[in-house]
Design a protein around this motif. Structure first.
Motif, PDB file in Angstrom:
ATOM      1  N   ILE A 160       1.955  -8.211  -2.592  1.00  0.00           N
ATOM      2  CA  ILE A 160       3.015  -7.568  -1.798  1.00  0.00           C
ATOM      3  C   ILE A 160       2.454  -6.457  -0.921  1.00  0.00           C
ATOM      4  CG2 ILE A 160       5.177  -6.279  -1.903  1.00  0.00           C
ATOM      5  CD1 ILE A 160       5.782  -7.820  -4.522  1.00  0.00           C
ATOM      6  N   PRO A 161       1.754  -5.447  -1.473  1.00  0.00           N
ATOM      7  CA  PRO A 161       1.188  -4.421  -0.576  1.00  0.00           C
ATOM      8  C   PRO A 161       0.115  -4.973   0.354  1.00  0.00           C
ATOM      9  CG  PRO A 161       0.414  -4.075  -2.826  1.00  0.00           C
ATOM     10  CD  PRO A 161       1.513  -5.093  -2.892  1.00  0.00           C
ATOM     11  N   LEU A 162      -0.627  -5.993  -0.086  1.00  0.00           N
ATOM     12  CA  LEU A 162      -1.633  -6.569   0.811  1.00  0.00           C
ATOM     13  C   LEU A 162      -0.966  -7.235   2.010  1.00  0.00           C
ATOM     14  CD1 LEU A 162      -4.323  -8.097  -1.595  1.00  0.00           C
ATOM     15  CD2 LEU A 162      -4.234  -5.835  -0.541  1.00  0.00           C
ATOM     16  N   GLU A 192      -2.313   3.372  -6.473  1.00  0.00           N
ATOM     17  CA  GLU A 192      -2.809   2.681  -5.282  1.00  0.00           C
ATOM     18  C   GLU A 192      -1.765   1.685  -4.780  1.00  0.00           C
ATOM     19  OE1 GLU A 192      -7.645   2.659  -6.036  1.00  0.00           O
ATOM     20  OE2 GLU A 192      -6.363   1.243  -7.116  1.00  0.00           O
ATOM     21  N   PHE A 193      -1.083   1.011  -5.704  1.00  0.00           N
ATOM     22  CA  PHE A 193      -0.051   0.058  -5.332  1.00  0.00           C
ATOM     23  C   PHE A 193       1.035   0.736  -4.507  1.00  0.00           C
ATOM     24  CE2 PHE A 193       3.977  -2.065  -5.937  1.00  0.00           C
ATOM     25  CZ  PHE A 193       3.681  -3.418  -5.870  1.00  0.00           C
ATOM     26  N   ILE A 194       1.531   1.873  -4.982  1.00  0.00           N
ATOM     27  CA  ILE A 194       2.608   2.584  -4.299  1.00  0.00           C
ATOM     28  C   ILE A 194       2.111   3.201  -2.990  1.00  0.00           C
ATOM     29  CG2 ILE A 194       4.177   4.556  -4.467  1.00  0.00           C
ATOM     30  CD1 ILE A 194       4.256   4.001  -7.523  1.00  0.00           C
ATOM     31  N   THR A 195       0.941   3.809  -3.053  1.00  0.00           N
ATOM     32  CA  THR A 195       0.417   4.534  -1.901  1.00  0.00           C
ATOM     33  C   THR A 195      -0.041   3.600  -0.791  1.00  0.00           C
ATOM     34  OG1 THR A 195      -0.378   6.172  -3.497  1.00  0.00           O
ATOM     35  CG2 THR A 195      -1.141   6.412  -1.242  1.00  0.00           C
ATOM     36  N   ALA A 196      -0.276   2.319  -1.108  1.00  0.00           N
ATOM     37  CA  ALA A 196      -0.711   1.358  -0.090  1.00  0.00           C
ATOM     38  C   ALA A 196       0.303   1.248   1.048  1.00  0.00           C
ATOM     39  CB  ALA A 196      -0.937  -0.017  -0.719  1.00  0.00           C
ATOM     40  N   PHE A 197       1.583   1.436   0.751  1.00  0.00           N
ATOM     41  CA  PHE A 197       2.610   1.263   1.779  1.00  0.00           C
ATOM     42  C   PHE A 197       2.518   2.346   2.853  1.00  0.00           C
ATOM     43  CE2 PHE A 197       4.070  -1.111  -1.879  1.00  0.00           C
ATOM     44  CZ  PHE A 197       4.437  -2.318  -1.309  1.00  0.00           C
ATOM     45  N   PRO A 198       2.485   3.640   2.507  1.00  0.00           N
ATOM     46  CA  PRO A 198       2.262   4.619   3.577  1.00  0.00           C
ATOM     47  C   PRO A 198       0.842   4.567   4.135  1.00  0.00           C
ATOM     48  CG  PRO A 198       2.347   5.722   1.442  1.00  0.00           C
ATOM     49  CD  PRO A 198       2.791   4.295   1.224  1.00  0.00           C
ATOM     50  N   TYR A 199      -0.141   4.241   3.301  1.00  0.00           N
ATOM     51  CA  TYR A 199      -1.529   4.180   3.745  1.00  0.00           C
ATOM     52  C   TYR A 199      -1.698   3.196   4.899  1.00  0.00           C
ATOM     53  CZ  TYR A 199      -6.580   3.259   3.586  1.00  0.00           C
ATOM     54  OH  TYR A 199      -7.907   3.090   3.908  1.00  0.00           O
ATOM     55  N   CYS A 200      -1.028   2.049   4.810  1.00  0.00           N
ATOM     56  CA  CYS A 200      -1.212   0.988   5.799  1.00  0.00           C
ATOM     57  C   CYS A 200      -0.231   1.067   6.955  1.00  0.00           C
ATOM     58  CB  CYS A 200      -1.096  -0.374   5.129  1.00  0.00           C
ATOM     59  SG  CYS A 200      -2.446  -0.751   3.995  1.00  0.00           S
ATOM     60  N   THR A 201       0.741   1.957   6.892  1.00  0.00           N
ATOM     61  CA  THR A 201       1.694   2.086   7.992  1.00  0.00           C
ATOM     62  C   THR A 201       1.013   2.778   9.163  1.00  0.00           C
ATOM     63  OG1 THR A 201       3.524   2.247   6.424  1.00  0.00           O
ATOM     64  CG2 THR A 201       3.936   2.981   8.683  1.00  0.00           C
ATOM     65  N   ALA A 217      -0.159   5.017  12.133  1.00  0.00           N
ATOM     66  CA  ALA A 217       0.041   6.444  12.429  1.00  0.00           C
ATOM     67  C   ALA A 217       0.242   7.250  11.148  1.00  0.00           C
ATOM     68  CB  ALA A 217       1.209   6.676  13.390  1.00  0.00           C
ATOM     69  N   LEU A 218       1.171   6.842  10.302  1.00  0.00           N
ATOM     70  CA  LEU A 218       1.424   7.574   9.065  1.00  0.00           C
ATOM     71  C   LEU A 218       0.181   7.574   8.177  1.00  0.00           C
ATOM     72  CD1 LEU A 218       3.455   9.071   7.262  1.00  0.00           C
ATOM     73  CD2 LEU A 218       4.125   6.832   6.332  1.00  0.00           C
ATOM     74  N   GLY A 219      -0.442   6.412   8.006  1.00  0.00           N
ATOM     75  CA  GLY A 219      -1.642   6.337   7.182  1.00  0.00           C
ATOM     76  C   GLY A 219      -2.789   7.152   7.736  1.00  0.00           C
ATOM     77  N   ASP A 220      -2.909   7.199   9.075  1.00  0.00           N
ATOM     78  CA  ASP A 220      -3.975   7.986   9.696  1.00  0.00           C
ATOM     79  C   ASP A 220      -3.773   9.482   9.475  1.00  0.00           C
ATOM     80  OD1 ASP A 220      -5.394   5.786  10.892  1.00  0.00           O
ATOM     81  OD2 ASP A 220      -3.731   5.599  12.287  1.00  0.00           O
ATOM     82  N   LEU A 221      -2.520   9.899   9.410  1.00  0.00           N
ATOM     83  CA  LEU A 221      -2.229  11.317   9.214  1.00  0.00           C
ATOM     84  C   LEU A 221      -2.425  11.759   7.765  1.00  0.00           C
ATOM     85  CD1 LEU A 221       1.016  11.715  11.380  1.00  0.00           C
ATOM     86  CD2 LEU A 221      -1.252  12.660  11.879  1.00  0.00           C
ATOM     87  N   LEU A 222      -2.087  10.888   6.824  1.00  0.00           N
ATOM     88  CA  LEU A 222      -2.055  11.288   5.415  1.00  0.00           C
ATOM     89  C   LEU A 222      -3.344  10.996   4.656  1.00  0.00           C
ATOM     90  CD1 LEU A 222       1.549  10.120   4.430  1.00  0.00           C
ATOM     91  CD2 LEU A 222       0.801  12.400   5.134  1.00  0.00           C
ATOM     92  N   PHE A 223      -4.172  10.059   5.174  1.00  0.00           N
ATOM     93  CA  PHE A 223      -5.337   9.616   4.403  1.00  0.00           C
ATOM     94  C   PHE A 223      -6.589   9.596   5.263  1.00  0.00           C
ATOM     95  CE2 PHE A 223      -1.534   7.611   2.653  1.00  0.00           C
ATOM     96  CZ  PHE A 223      -1.632   7.953   1.313  1.00  0.00           C
ATOM     97  N   ASP A 224      -7.722   9.618   4.587  1.00  0.00           N
ATOM     98  CA  ASP A 224      -9.012   9.490   5.255  1.00  0.00           C
ATOM     99  C   ASP A 224      -9.390   8.010   5.275  1.00  0.00           C
ATOM    100  OD1 ASP A 224     -11.560   9.565   6.214  1.00  0.00           O
ATOM    101  OD2 ASP A 224     -12.407  10.717   4.561  1.00  0.00           O
ATOM    102  N   GLN A 225      -9.070   7.354   6.380  1.00  0.00           N
ATOM    103  CA  GLN A 225      -9.325   5.921   6.485  1.00  0.00           C
ATOM    104  C   GLN A 225     -10.688   5.610   7.097  1.00  0.00           C
ATOM    105  OE1 GLN A 225      -6.034   4.007   8.490  1.00  0.00           O
ATOM    106  NE2 GLN A 225      -4.669   4.310   6.757  1.00  0.00           N
ATOM    107  N   VAL A 226     -11.418   6.644   7.455  1.00  0.00           N
ATOM    108  CA  VAL A 226     -12.739   6.440   8.052  1.00  0.00           C
ATOM    109  C   VAL A 226     -13.834   6.535   6.998  1.00  0.00           C
ATOM    110  CG1 VAL A 226     -14.404   7.297   9.732  1.00  0.00           C
ATOM    111  CG2 VAL A 226     -11.953   7.319  10.278  1.00  0.00           C
ATOM    112  N   TYR A 227     -13.841   7.599   6.226  1.00  0.00           N
ATOM    113  CA  TYR A 227     -14.900   7.814   5.240  1.00  0.00           C
ATOM    114  C   TYR A 227     -14.447   7.544   3.806  1.00  0.00           C
ATOM    115  CZ  TYR A 227     -17.060  10.070   9.236  1.00  0.00           C
ATOM    116  OH  TYR A 227     -17.576  10.325  10.480  1.00  0.00           O
ATOM    117  N   GLY A 228     -13.149   7.425   3.587  1.00  0.00           N
ATOM    118  CA  GLY A 228     -12.637   7.124   2.252  1.00  0.00           C
ATOM    119  C   GLY A 228     -12.917   8.212   1.231  1.00  0.00           C
TER     120      GLY A 228
END
Length: 468
Positions: A376-378, A297-306, A308-319
């Motif tokens: 840091i990721p936060l 989660e620590f590592i993935t937080a960086f692309p997750y929160c970027t 456009a990139l986070g919207d493409l790679l992760f489900d930020q609506v339903y988790g």
């Protein structure tokens, strides 16, 4: 850099009106939400109690149903934003009725779906406050760089960034007022650094005091600005500039006079000195839940929160993926774990402030290194204020910061420092949402505007040279 006059009143008014038109359209066209959603009920309940009982209460954090009896005075929240909500209730009877319905439903633990989700007057007020903040940012840019071009570009970029965040401004919550007060605070600080008059530090202190009465975490900027006053006195030395001691004394005195009446009120009405109680403890306890973040989660937080990139790679609506704990409404999210621990401590002990020292000591004894790392990721997640627009603003601001150092133009860095301080604070004590760091839009827009202005000027000179 020469000190240029401020933009004309006509230019300032025109930018304000154009920004307001864009932002009022962006905010008021957002879907209507029940007034019980998110944190809206916190402020609606206090405004309701002020209107009906003349008491500034703790709102939903009282054990009293204020729709039936008078609540006791409270100081969990500060008065700035509830007074804005109260003003909207006074101006629009329809909104007052909708707010009353929502407060009754929350107090009686009923479904608020039968209440009208009407908040148009508040949304219009939010757009006006945001437009004021945009004008303040544009003025600060023109003051720092003595450029009308920077004024217009910074105002345009700030408006675009705020429009991208329109969803959060559609709620009856503090973000618009916080952004506006902070932006006006910093335009006075920019004037103080550039023009060396203690009057500007007095106005900076006044606005920062009002900001502390809207969101108490900004009190950390009082010592922060004192350090920046000292730094500015060295970096911007001039014979006509008042001493750092005099500037600091004026600034601190006005801050104290601004927040002092509220602190005195709390002592008289609640029996405690301070801006707030329980609020800081509750937020910190909720933040500790994020220290359970695992390495992935620590590592993935960086692309997750970027953006456009986070919207493409992760489900930020339903988790429904590996980052589900970052989505606040999932069952075992960091948010719900932290809120659950907070509620459990309140249920067992009644109050959090007497416990917080032991809670912090126990957490730091075993998890201090995790707490620092997780911050840091936060902070990375929180810095993308303006969302997709921030993808352009932040790299340009970074370039502008390097250029400012090279050209010995420190005022941009002084101007940006408080927002960066708050970004670090929110990473350490809050969560990963950009709503806490919308004040980054100001320095990012100004830095980007300076770079764009320089490129346009260079392109113009090259074109003129080719014409000869």
């Amino acid at each position: 850099m020469p000190i240029a006059p401020l933009p004309t009143e006509r230019a300032t008014l025109l930018l304000g009106l154009l920004s307001f038109a864009v932002l009022v359209a962006a905010v008021t066209t957002r879907p209507a939400r029940p007034l019980s959603d998110f944190d809206q009920s916190f402020y609606l309940a206090i405004a309701y109690d002020l209107d009906r009982h003349g008491v500034f209460s703790n709102g939903v954090f009282d054990n009293i149903d204020s729709t039936r009896e008078v609540p006791p005075p409270g100081m969990f929240f500060v008065p700035g934003y509830p007074l804005v909500v109260l003003a909207a209730m006074k101006l629009d009877a329809r909104f007052a009725k909708a707010a009353e319905c929502a407060v009754i439903a929350v107090n009686q633990q009923q479904d608020a779906s039968g209440c009208e989700p009407y908040a148009t007057p508040v949304r219009i007020i939010h757009a006006a406050l945001l437009a004021l903040g945009v004008v303040a940012i544009a003025l600060a840019g023109s003051i720092i760089f003595a450029s009308a071009r920077v004024f217009w570009i910074a105002g345009t970029l700030a408006t675009a960034a705020l429009a991208a965040e329109a969803d959060i401004f559609s709620f009856v919550m503090t973000e618009s007022l916080t952004f506006s007060l902070y932006s006006v605070t910093m335009v006075f600080a920019a004037l103080a650094w550039k023009r060396g008059n203690t009057m500007w530090w007095g106005l900076t202190g006044l606005l920062l005091g009002l900001l502390c009465l809207t969101r108490p975490s900004f009190v950390v900027l009082v010592p922060g600005v004192l350090l920046l006053i000292a730094a500015g006195s060295r970096l911007l030395a001039a014979k006509t500039r008042p001493s750092a001691w005099k500037s600091a004394a004026v600034f601190v005195t006005v801050v104290g006079l601004t927040i002092g009446p509220w602190i005195l009120r709390n002592h008289v009405s609640v029996g405690k000195w301070g801006l707030t109680e329980e609020y800081g403890s509750a937020v910190l306890i909720e933040r500790f839940a994020y220290n359970d973040m695992n390495p992935m989660e620590f590592i993935t937080a960086f692309p997750y929160c970027t953006p456009a990139l986070g919207d493409l790679l992760f489900d930020q609506v339903y988790g429904r993926d590996s980052m589900h704990r970052f989505v606040y409404h999932t069952r075992n999210s960091f948010f719900h774990v932290g809120r659950g621990r907070r509620d459990m401590l309140v249920s067992e002990h009644g109050r959090l402030d007497p416990l917080i020292r032991d809670v912090v000591r126990d957490e730091m004894r075993t998890n201090w290194w995790r707490h620092l790392l997780v911050s840091i990721p936060l902070a990375w997640c929180g810095m993308w204020a303006g969302w997709i627009v921030a993808l352009a603003l932040l790299p340009l601001f970074a370039c502008a910061s390097v250029r400012a150092i090279q050209k010995r133009e420190p005022v941009l860095l002084l101007y940006a420092a408080p927002a960066i301080m708050m970004l670090g604070l929110h990473g350490a004590v809050a969560n990963h949402y950009t709503r806490y760091n919308l004040i980054l839009i100001g320095p990012a827009a100004i830095g980007a505007a300076w770079m764009i202005s320089a490129w346009l000027q260079h392109a113009r000179l090259r074109w003129l040279a080719s014409e000869k």
